[in-house]
Write a protein that holds these residues in place. Structure first.
Motif, PDB file in Angstrom:
ATOM      1  N   PRO A  84       9.263  -0.140  -8.713  1.00  0.00           N
ATOM      2  CA  PRO A  84       9.838  -1.486  -8.565  1.00  0.00           C
ATOM      3  C   PRO A  84       9.379  -2.209  -7.304  1.00  0.00           C
ATOM      4  CG  PRO A  84      11.534   0.106  -9.160  1.00  0.00           C
ATOM      5  CD  PRO A  84      10.310   0.888  -8.826  1.00  0.00           C
ATOM      6  N   ILE A  85       8.869  -1.452  -6.332  1.00  0.00           N
ATOM      7  CA  ILE A  85       8.392  -2.071  -5.093  1.00  0.00           C
ATOM      8  C   ILE A  85       7.092  -2.817  -5.381  1.00  0.00           C
ATOM      9  CG2 ILE A  85       7.669  -1.663  -2.720  1.00  0.00           C
ATOM     10  CD1 ILE A  85       9.209   0.952  -2.794  1.00  0.00           C
ATOM     11  N   PRO A  86       6.975  -4.071  -4.992  1.00  0.00           N
ATOM     12  CA  PRO A  86       5.687  -4.769  -5.151  1.00  0.00           C
ATOM     13  C   PRO A  86       4.577  -4.009  -4.448  1.00  0.00           C
ATOM     14  CG  PRO A  86       7.421  -6.312  -4.564  1.00  0.00           C
ATOM     15  CD  PRO A  86       8.007  -4.940  -4.411  1.00  0.00           C
ATOM     16  N   LEU A  87       3.429  -3.946  -5.064  1.00  0.00           N
ATOM     17  CA  LEU A  87       2.314  -3.206  -4.490  1.00  0.00           C
ATOM     18  C   LEU A  87       1.897  -3.788  -3.140  1.00  0.00           C
ATOM     19  CD1 LEU A  87       0.481  -0.834  -4.951  1.00  0.00           C
ATOM     20  CD2 LEU A  87      -1.049  -2.294  -6.285  1.00  0.00           C
ATOM     21  N   ALA A 203      -1.013 -12.239   6.333  1.00  0.00           N
ATOM     22  CA  ALA A 203      -0.743 -13.158   5.225  1.00  0.00           C
ATOM     23  C   ALA A 203      -1.624 -12.899   4.006  1.00  0.00           C
ATOM     24  CB  ALA A 203      -0.927 -14.601   5.696  1.00  0.00           C
ATOM     25  N   LEU A 204      -2.857 -12.449   4.205  1.00  0.00           N
ATOM     26  CA  LEU A 204      -3.810 -12.375   3.097  1.00  0.00           C
ATOM     27  C   LEU A 204      -4.136 -10.963   2.642  1.00  0.00           C
ATOM     28  CD1 LEU A 204      -6.409 -15.104   4.202  1.00  0.00           C
ATOM     29  CD2 LEU A 204      -4.479 -15.342   2.638  1.00  0.00           C
ATOM     30  N   ILE A 205      -4.265 -10.030   3.578  1.00  0.00           N
ATOM     31  CA  ILE A 205      -4.779  -8.705   3.245  1.00  0.00           C
ATOM     32  C   ILE A 205      -3.896  -7.943   2.260  1.00  0.00           C
ATOM     33  CG2 ILE A 205      -5.289  -6.426   4.203  1.00  0.00           C
ATOM     34  CD1 ILE A 205      -7.494  -8.515   4.562  1.00  0.00           C
ATOM     35  N   PRO A 206      -2.556  -7.977   2.368  1.00  0.00           N
ATOM     36  CA  PRO A 206      -1.759  -7.223   1.386  1.00  0.00           C
ATOM     37  C   PRO A 206      -2.043  -7.626  -0.059  1.00  0.00           C
ATOM     38  CG  PRO A 206      -0.388  -7.842   3.247  1.00  0.00           C
ATOM     39  CD  PRO A 206      -1.696  -8.537   3.427  1.00  0.00           C
ATOM     40  N   PHE A 207      -2.260  -8.901  -0.303  1.00  0.00           N
ATOM     41  CA  PHE A 207      -2.554  -9.363  -1.658  1.00  0.00           C
ATOM     42  C   PHE A 207      -3.947  -8.921  -2.097  1.00  0.00           C
ATOM     43  CE2 PHE A 207       0.564 -12.300   0.120  1.00  0.00           C
ATOM     44  CZ  PHE A 207       1.533 -12.301  -0.875  1.00  0.00           C
ATOM     45  N   ALA A 208      -4.921  -9.006  -1.195  1.00  0.00           N
ATOM     46  CA  ALA A 208      -6.278  -8.586  -1.535  1.00  0.00           C
ATOM     47  C   ALA A 208      -6.340  -7.081  -1.762  1.00  0.00           C
ATOM     48  CB  ALA A 208      -7.237  -9.000  -0.415  1.00  0.00           C
ATOM     49  N   ALA A 209      -5.671  -6.305  -0.915  1.00  0.00           N
ATOM     50  CA  ALA A 209      -5.681  -4.852  -1.075  1.00  0.00           C
ATOM     51  C   ALA A 209      -4.969  -4.432  -2.353  1.00  0.00           C
ATOM     52  CB  ALA A 209      -5.033  -4.193   0.142  1.00  0.00           C
ATOM     53  N   ALA A 210      -3.842  -5.086  -2.658  1.00  0.00           N
ATOM     54  CA  ALA A 210      -3.108  -4.762  -3.895  1.00  0.00           C
ATOM     55  C   ALA A 210      -3.961  -5.056  -5.116  1.00  0.00           C
ATOM     56  CB  ALA A 210      -1.809  -5.539  -3.934  1.00  0.00           C
ATOM     57  N   ALA A 211      -4.688  -6.165  -5.101  1.00  0.00           N
ATOM     58  CA  ALA A 211      -5.557  -6.490  -6.231  1.00  0.00           C
ATOM     59  C   ALA A 211      -6.671  -5.455  -6.378  1.00  0.00           C
ATOM     60  CB  ALA A 211      -6.155  -7.888  -6.014  1.00  0.00           C
ATOM     61  N   ALA A 212      -7.238  -5.011  -5.251  1.00  0.00           N
ATOM     62  CA  ALA A 212      -8.290  -3.993  -5.313  1.00  0.00           C
ATOM     63  C   ALA A 212      -7.748  -2.687  -5.871  1.00  0.00           C
ATOM     64  CB  ALA A 212      -8.874  -3.780  -3.910  1.00  0.00           C
ATOM     65  N   ILE A 213      -6.540  -2.301  -5.500  1.00  0.00           N
ATOM     66  CA  ILE A 213      -5.936  -1.070  -6.011  1.00  0.00           C
ATOM     67  C   ILE A 213      -5.724  -1.163  -7.517  1.00  0.00           C
ATOM     68  CG2 ILE A 213      -3.879   0.377  -5.970  1.00  0.00           C
ATOM     69  CD1 ILE A 213      -3.639  -0.289  -2.982  1.00  0.00           C
ATOM     70  N   ARG A 214      -5.213  -2.299  -7.967  1.00  0.00           N
ATOM     71  CA  ARG A 214      -4.980  -2.467  -9.401  1.00  0.00           C
ATOM     72  C   ARG A 214      -6.286  -2.342 -10.195  1.00  0.00           C
ATOM     73  NH1 ARG A 214      -1.545  -6.793  -7.377  1.00  0.00           N
ATOM     74  NH2 ARG A 214       0.658  -6.158  -7.550  1.00  0.00           N
ATOM     75  N   ILE A 215      -7.348  -2.905  -9.662  1.00  0.00           N
ATOM     76  CA  ILE A 215      -8.645  -2.820 -10.352  1.00  0.00           C
ATOM     77  C   ILE A 215      -9.127  -1.366 -10.409  1.00  0.00           C
ATOM     78  CG2 ILE A 215     -11.084  -3.430 -10.151  1.00  0.00           C
ATOM     79  CD1 ILE A 215     -10.179  -6.132  -8.997  1.00  0.00           C
ATOM     80  N   ASN A 216      -8.966  -0.630  -9.303  1.00  0.00           N
ATOM     81  CA  ASN A 216      -9.440   0.750  -9.261  1.00  0.00           C
ATOM     82  C   ASN A 216      -8.584   1.699 -10.085  1.00  0.00           C
ATOM     83  OD1 ASN A 216     -11.721   0.490  -7.558  1.00  0.00           O
ATOM     84  ND2 ASN A 216     -10.416   0.342  -5.761  1.00  0.00           N
ATOM     85  N   LEU A 217      -7.351   1.311 -10.383  1.00  0.00           N
ATOM     86  CA  LEU A 217      -6.478   2.179 -11.175  1.00  0.00           C
ATOM     87  C   LEU A 217      -6.613   1.930 -12.675  1.00  0.00           C
ATOM     88  CD1 LEU A 217      -3.173   2.226  -9.087  1.00  0.00           C
ATOM     89  CD2 LEU A 217      -4.924   4.006  -9.264  1.00  0.00           C
ATOM     90  N   ARG A 218      -7.352   0.909 -13.057  1.00  0.00           N
ATOM     91  CA  ARG A 218      -7.495   0.620 -14.483  1.00  0.00           C
ATOM     92  C   ARG A 218      -8.374   1.678 -15.161  1.00  0.00           C
ATOM     93  NH1 ARG A 218      -8.609  -5.947 -14.341  1.00  0.00           N
ATOM     94  NH2 ARG A 218      -6.497  -6.554 -13.726  1.00  0.00           N
TER      95      ARG A 218
END
Length: 218
Positions: A84-87, A203-218
């Motif tokens: 439930p925690i946002p990535l 402000a920016l890195i958490p969103f960019a890192a979360a997106a990279a993680i999601r891509i690598n977990l697909r």
């Protein structure tokens, strides 16, 4: 989020967790520099701010691959991504754990290591302040690089190549603030730029890192 932070802190402080590795590297670097440059105290004092900041930067690199790699290997990263925690919050928690175990010890020990480099006592406060402002950006940018390379075999070298260019602005303004403080000059301008870089990464890195993680977990 707090539970994740405490978990990472416990893992880092256990045997083999990497806690203290960066501090030991920082000490060795500061002890070896005088052997390479010679005993001239004026030379050491002039290069001390830059050397201390480069040492802190390289010491932070040593444990970057641990931010996500271990969780990816044991499957914990999939659980974190589906919790439930946002990535993005998970990225912040893991970057904070990295800073507390790698950046904060360097900040505390930096004035002591400055003595090895004959750094003026007047620069200690500016050194600590610049590191306190700038090192969170190093951990966050490192988390972004770790997110890009998670799942890659032997991705440590690639991680360093990706992150080092992003570290350059923080290094420039951090070393300049310390140098100006040591010379008795106004160091507010580089400190403002340093704080702006850190705030921008928050402000920016958490969103960019979360997106990279999601891509690598697909």
């Amino acid at each position: 989020m707090i539970a994740l932070l405490l978990r990472d802190l416990r893992l880092a402080t256990r045997a083999g967790g990497g806690f203290g590795l960066g501090l030991g590297f920082f000490l060795i670097l500061c002890a070896l520099i005088p052997f390479g440059t010679g005993p001239d105290t004026d030379v050491l004092a002039s290069i001390a701010p830059g050397i201390l900041w480069v040492g802190a930067l390289l010491a932070c690199l040593l444990s970057l691959d641990r931010i996500f790699a271990l969780d990816f290997e044991d499957g914990s990263l999939d659980l974190i991504a589906t919790s439930p925690i946002p990535l993005e919050c998970a990225v912040i928690a893991k970057a904070a754990a990295h800073w507390l175990t790698s950046g904060l010890p360097l900040i505390v020990a930096a004035p002591l290591f400055g003595v090895l480099l004959q750094m003026p006592a007047a620069a200690n406060g500016w050194l600590v302040l610049s590191l306190l402002i700038g090192t969170p950006a190093l951990s966050l940018l490192g988390a972004f690089g770790a997110a890009l390379t998670v799942g890659l075999r032997r991705g440590g070298l690639l991680l360093s190549l990706l992150v080092l260019p992003l570290y350059v602005p923080t290094l420039i303004f951090g070393a300049e603030a310390t140098r100006r403080g040591a010379a008795g000059m106004d160091a507010s301008t580089p400190l403002v730029f340093l704080a702006a870089i850190t705030l921008l990464t928050v402000a920016l890195i958490p969103f960019a890192a979360a997106a990279a993680i999601r891509i690598n977990l697909r």
